[in-house]
Design an enzyme around this catalytic site. Structure first.
Site, PDB file in Angstrom:
ATOM      1  N   ASP A 123       0.833  -1.211   0.000  1.00 46.17           N
ATOM      2  CA  ASP A 123       0.000   0.000   0.000  1.00 46.17           C
ATOM      3  C   ASP A 123       0.865   1.257   0.000  1.00 46.17           C
ATOM      4  O   ASP A 123       0.545   2.251  -0.657  1.00 46.17           O
ATOM      5  CB  ASP A 123      -0.870   0.058   1.262  1.00 46.17           C
ATOM      6  N   ASP A 264      -6.194 -10.510  -1.558  1.00 50.81           N
ATOM      7  CA  ASP A 264      -6.964 -11.373  -0.674  1.00 50.81           C
ATOM      8  C   ASP A 264      -8.415 -10.881  -0.613  1.00 50.81           C
ATOM      9  O   ASP A 264      -8.681  -9.890   0.045  1.00 50.81           O
ATOM     10  CB  ASP A 264      -6.342 -11.440   0.712  1.00 50.81           C
ATOM     11  N   GLU A 448     -11.567   2.362  -0.595  1.00 50.54           N
ATOM     12  CA  GLU A 448     -10.485   1.384  -0.774  1.00 50.54           C
ATOM     13  C   GLU A 448     -10.517   0.772  -2.168  1.00 50.54           C
ATOM     14  O   GLU A 448      -9.484   0.504  -2.771  1.00 50.54           O
ATOM     15  CB  GLU A 448     -10.634   0.288   0.280  1.00 50.54           C
TER      16      GLU A 448
END
Length: 488
Positions: A123, A264, A448
């Site tokens: 990130d 994920d 996100e």
């Protein structure tokens, strides 16, 4: 000696109680008393017929707060102004001592936001892209120093600065972080971080991640050294294990390895269609991971060439060339006309079209003819109204359709630019920036992930609810905005 069994029982009781919809909440909670006192209290109180889990937690733990939220009354008039305010909300001071599960870091840093109140490895690179646009160079340098500290302390960069992440890493973007810092401060930065870059490379080439695909030749997979449920997804992992035919230890490692990938979860890692219980991550050679290691080998070759250590410079250049040949051999899919992952256990491609196909172009690994084919496939298969899809499969997993993610838009944007397809680059960038602005106008949030198929929505399903904040979305938005202005 402390009785670990009691603490294990405490953790198991609370995580399986259903008290917290998100298992990560309790993992990030901070005990108000010593672990010894906590043990005594739980041992005594849990035996009582009126034991109340919620009351026990409220008495003995401080729960984490969500990171990065900006109240509606404090919303800015533009996305750019909002992000500048968010940098302050996402800022964290140096933490000289471990607190609960939070690992100490010597310098300040930026967290993603929402449920993610700690630094995350991959990130952070995309967050740094925006920090550069915001002229927050000292923060970029602090974060690079933190990751170097991780490597020096633990031998690798963990998934994030939590003790429960110390069994795995994430996509190796540290070399790109150093490159970003060097673009600001000069090439001497490579010398400063050369040794920790090499140490990270050695971590990836250890047994576990490195697979001998041919005699003396290696490609890599994602790996986690543990074979237990993830503490931060404890009940979810146990539930999946109960519905899977795989041995539990193997299943847990596959789940953890997928978490190490950053994707994920995604059908990239599934053996059977949309069946999560068929996850087999450690059987797969991911094209994106190996491209990132190819880049790291090049960074190391260049760094050692600067110090006149020609033996190491030649070694790493040779390693990069071998890896390039292996990527082209095992990850090029002629029938799909793109790069795909390779299942080395089965000796065949996974046949899954994903945005990972763009990483070889992002790193300028392939020739122009092959790049043109990949860009054509990406445009036809992945480009939607809001940007690039993650995969073409709609499974309910968050790293599948209909979702798009900021880091993959940046990779795709640069992939097109590197091979002179400015029109496609502009389409990717403009569509992503537009959906960021549209969702912000409706919600006042930087999300996100986004639904790039139906731009009237935010995002599809996933392991947890949608988060706002959001570090890498902010970073890529600012970086794309800046780059797009030069392409007009």
């Amino acid at each position: 000696m402390r009785d670990h069994t009691t603490l294990d029982e405490l953790f198991n009781t609370i995580q399986l109680s259903g008290l917290f919809p998100d298992s990560k909440t309790f993992c990030d909670s901070i005990p108000k008393v010593s672990l010894e006192e906590l043990q005594v209290a739980f041992t005594t109180m849990s035996k009582q017929s009126n034991f109340n889990t919620a009351e026990f937690v409220a008495t003995y733990f401080t729960l984490p707060e969500k990171a990065g939220a900006v109240e509606p009354s404090d919303q800015a008039s533009s996305v750019e102004e909002h992000i500048e305010r968010l940098w302050k909300n996402l800022y964290r001071d140096p933490s000289p001592e471990n607190t609960g599960t939070l690992l100490a870091l010597p310098n300040s840093y930026i967290v993603p936001g929402g449920r993610f109140g700690e630094i995350y490895y991959w990130d952070s690179y995309f967050t740094m892209l925006g920090l550069k646009v915001s002229n927050r160079v000292s923060m970029i340098e602090d974060m690079v120093k933190n990751f170097a500290h991780f490597i020096s302390t633990y031998g690798f960069i963990p998934n994030g600065n939590r003790s429960y992440y110390l069994t795995r890493s994430q996509p190796p973007f540290f070399g790109l972080m150093v490159q970003l810092l060097a673009s600001i401060k000069g090439s001497s930065v490579y010398n400063e971080y050369r040794n920790v870059l090499e140490k990270e490379y050695e971590f990836w080439m250890e047994k576990g991640s490195a697979i001998e695909i041919e005699p003396t030749k290696q490609l890599n997979r994602y790996w986690d050294s543990a074979t237990t449920p993830r503490p931060e997804a404890y009940k979810e992992d146990m539930h999946l294990a109960n519905s899977s035919h795989q041995p539990k230890g193997e299943l847990y490692r596959h789940i953890r390895a997928a978490a190490a990938s950053g994707w994920d979860f995604s059908t990239r890692w599934f053996e059977n269609g949309n069946d999560f219980s068929s996850i087999t991550t450690t059987n797969i050679i991911p094209v994106d991971l190996n491209v990132l290691l190819y880049q790291l080998e090049h960074f190391l070759s260049d760094a050692f060439a600067q110090t006149d250590d020609l033996d190491k410079a030649v070694f790493y250049a040779g390693a990069a060339e071998i890896r390039k040949e292996l990527i082209e051999k095992y990850c090029w899919n002629e029938s799909l006309q793109t790069y795909t992952d390779y299942n080395f256990k089965e000796g065949k491609s996974t046949e899954i079209i994903s945005a990972a196909m763009l990483f070889p172009l992002f790193a300028e690994l392939c020739d122009a003819d092959r790049a043109r084919i990949v860009l054509k496939t990406a445009k036809e298969q992945l480009l939607k109204d809001g940007g690039l899809l993650t995969t073409t499969r709609n499974s309910g997993q968050q790293w599948d359709a209909p979702n798009g993610w900021a880091p993959l838009q940046w990779v795709g944007f640069l992939a097109a630019l590197h091979y002179n397809d400015n029109e496609l680059a502009k389409e990717i960038g403009n569509r992503w920036v537009a959906i960021n602005r549209q969702v912000f106008a409706r919600t006042g949030k930087m999300m996100e992930k986004y639904n790039v198929v139906d731009v009237s929505l935010e995002a599809g399903g996933g392991e947890y609810e949608g988060q706002d904040g959001f570090g890498w979305t902010n970073g890529v938005f600012l970086a794309l905005n800046e780059k797009l202005a030069t392409l007009k």
